[in-house]
Design an enzyme around this catalytic site. Sequence first.
Site, PDB file in Angstrom:
ATOM      1  N   SER A   1       0.850  -1.185   0.000  1.00  0.00           N
ATOM      2  CA  SER A   1       0.000   0.000   0.000  1.00  0.00           C
ATOM      3  C   SER A   1       0.889   1.239   0.000  1.00  0.00           C
ATOM      4  CB  SER A   1      -0.908   0.010   1.228  1.00  0.00           C
ATOM      5  OG  SER A   1      -0.157   0.412   2.358  1.00  0.00           O
ATOM      6  N   LYS A   2       0.250   2.386   0.026  1.00  0.00           N
ATOM      7  CA  LYS A   2       1.002   3.646  -0.027  1.00  0.00           C
ATOM      8  C   LYS A   2       2.009   3.777   1.112  1.00  0.00           C
ATOM      9  CE  LYS A   2      -2.011   6.580  -2.718  1.00  0.00           C
ATOM     10  NZ  LYS A   2      -3.378   5.995  -2.615  1.00  0.00           N
ATOM     11  N   ARG A   3       1.703   3.114   2.233  1.00  0.00           N
ATOM     12  CA  ARG A   3       2.633   3.176   3.361  1.00  0.00           C
ATOM     13  C   ARG A   3       4.028   2.687   2.975  1.00  0.00           C
ATOM     14  NH1 ARG A   3       1.836  -0.542   6.734  1.00  0.00           N
ATOM     15  NH2 ARG A   3       0.287  -1.607   5.483  1.00  0.00           N
ATOM     16  N   HIS A   4       4.079   1.851   1.932  1.00  0.00           N
ATOM     17  CA  HIS A   4       5.372   1.286   1.542  1.00  0.00           C
ATOM     18  C   HIS A   4       6.139   2.189   0.582  1.00  0.00           C
ATOM     19  CE1 HIS A   4       3.063  -2.338   2.821  1.00  0.00           C
ATOM     20  NE2 HIS A   4       4.203  -2.597   3.401  1.00  0.00           N
ATOM     21  N   GLY A   5       5.672   3.421   0.380  1.00  0.00           N
ATOM     22  CA  GLY A   5       6.365   4.328  -0.543  1.00  0.00           C
ATOM     23  C   GLY A   5       5.680   4.322  -1.897  1.00  0.00           C
TER      24      GLY A   5
END
Length: 488
Positions: free
Chosen positions: A254-258
């Site tokens: 997800s976006k949390r991973h960059g």
Amino acid sequence: MSDVRVRFAPSPTGHLHIGGARTAIYNWAFARHGGGTFILRVDDTDPERSTPENTAAILRAMRWLGLDWDEGPEVGGDRGPYFQAQRAASYAQALETLKASDAAYPCFCSAERLEAARERARAEGGYAGYPRTCRSLDPAEARRRADAGEPHTWRLKVPEGRGDIVFDDAVRGELTFSAASLDDFVLVRSDGTPTYNFASVVDDAGMGITHVIRGDDHLSNTPRQILVFEALGSPIPVFAHLSMILGADGKRLSKRHGATSVEQFRDEGILAEALVNYLALLGWSLDDRTTIFTRDELVANFTLERVGRNPAVFDPEKLEWLDGVYIREMPAADLVDRMVPWLEAAGLLASGEAEQRRPWLEELAPLVSERMKRLEELVPMVRFLFESRVSVEEAARAKVLEKEGAGRSLDAAAGALAAVSSWEASAIEESLRRVPEALGLKPKAVFQAVRVAVSGTTVSLPLFESLALIGKERTLERLGAARPMAAE
Ligand code: GLU
């Protein structure tokens, strides 16, 4: 051309992400491998979340990745339109087919009523699906209510006594779902729009799709879709469900991973071919040792048999490493083509200037190709070669120019370089190498002073090659400009 017809069917509710791009690559490679047809279909049935901007961004990302489609938006084809929002007539017609064979029925239950039934079933610990209330309505009565304008949905009549739904997934093997656990799901909503499970099957059937290759988040939809194919009397395609892509922490990407969108990677200087290569490896392997392969090799070797069942882990560092390999191994002329847009965007090259400076740029390419993993790193590294004057960083001045001997080094270097007649790296090196001894200084001290004067920093590209690229006149100018800052 073979009979293989596959589709990539993104919903334009956002940009093209890593997971979608991988699905697109597998479909594309599968079609190209077998001489089949690759179709792009835009699943824009959700009017609130689908936008033309997202569609445009997805098409742009597909083209940038080099995933050309044979039928779809902008290219056409004889099974179009390729936007679900324009296919209402097909869904209406398919519904008529189902009505005629008594495979669908109208449901007049209100949302509140359905929710109440669900609550009751849950409280009793029973099955919380649709209780089939309207399935037993008298058909004439149902028609009368529908004709009178009473709001209703259309549901699939899951055949009585339908046994297990079994299919052979090309990735996961044989899968069995109990038909008893499938309620009579909605095909057409009360506003007349089709649900995903209905629209998708009507289109897959209408477009003659032979293989449905997609993410395994759709696994639970598959038994429902098979029932719709059966009800329509259409052949059931082969399904191939791709496992999830996880972040390094084992959680769904997800976006949390960059960065997760294709265009974000493009903007960070990842090459399209490296991204395709990397994404192809998230769940597929060419053999047990090959990591780097061209697009043609991917196509030549792609089969569903080599798609794995285990979740793949997205590793940005490996992507970056792979990108570095592509940059290093690219012929100088090609690398220049990739560098030019970055140099232009940074204002280092005026538009049109690249052509006339091509030989110079091709000399620069091998210097930078060893030193960057992403094109984004290019501009800071080469800025000093382009600008007419450099400003010396404070730290570099303190550490190098203010050291005793720096001034003498600059003077002597300028003297030696002024005498160089053929301005190229080897001649420059030869003349500069004589300077330290004559001054009784260490080579490193002299070269660092020159480096700081011409680049403004203590770390930069190889010195002699840099001077060759900067040119004699500008080099001498910079040595002179730094002189007042230097200690004797
Ligand atoms: N529009 C659907 C999605 O983006 C397509 C799924 C499918 O391939 O059937 O998830």
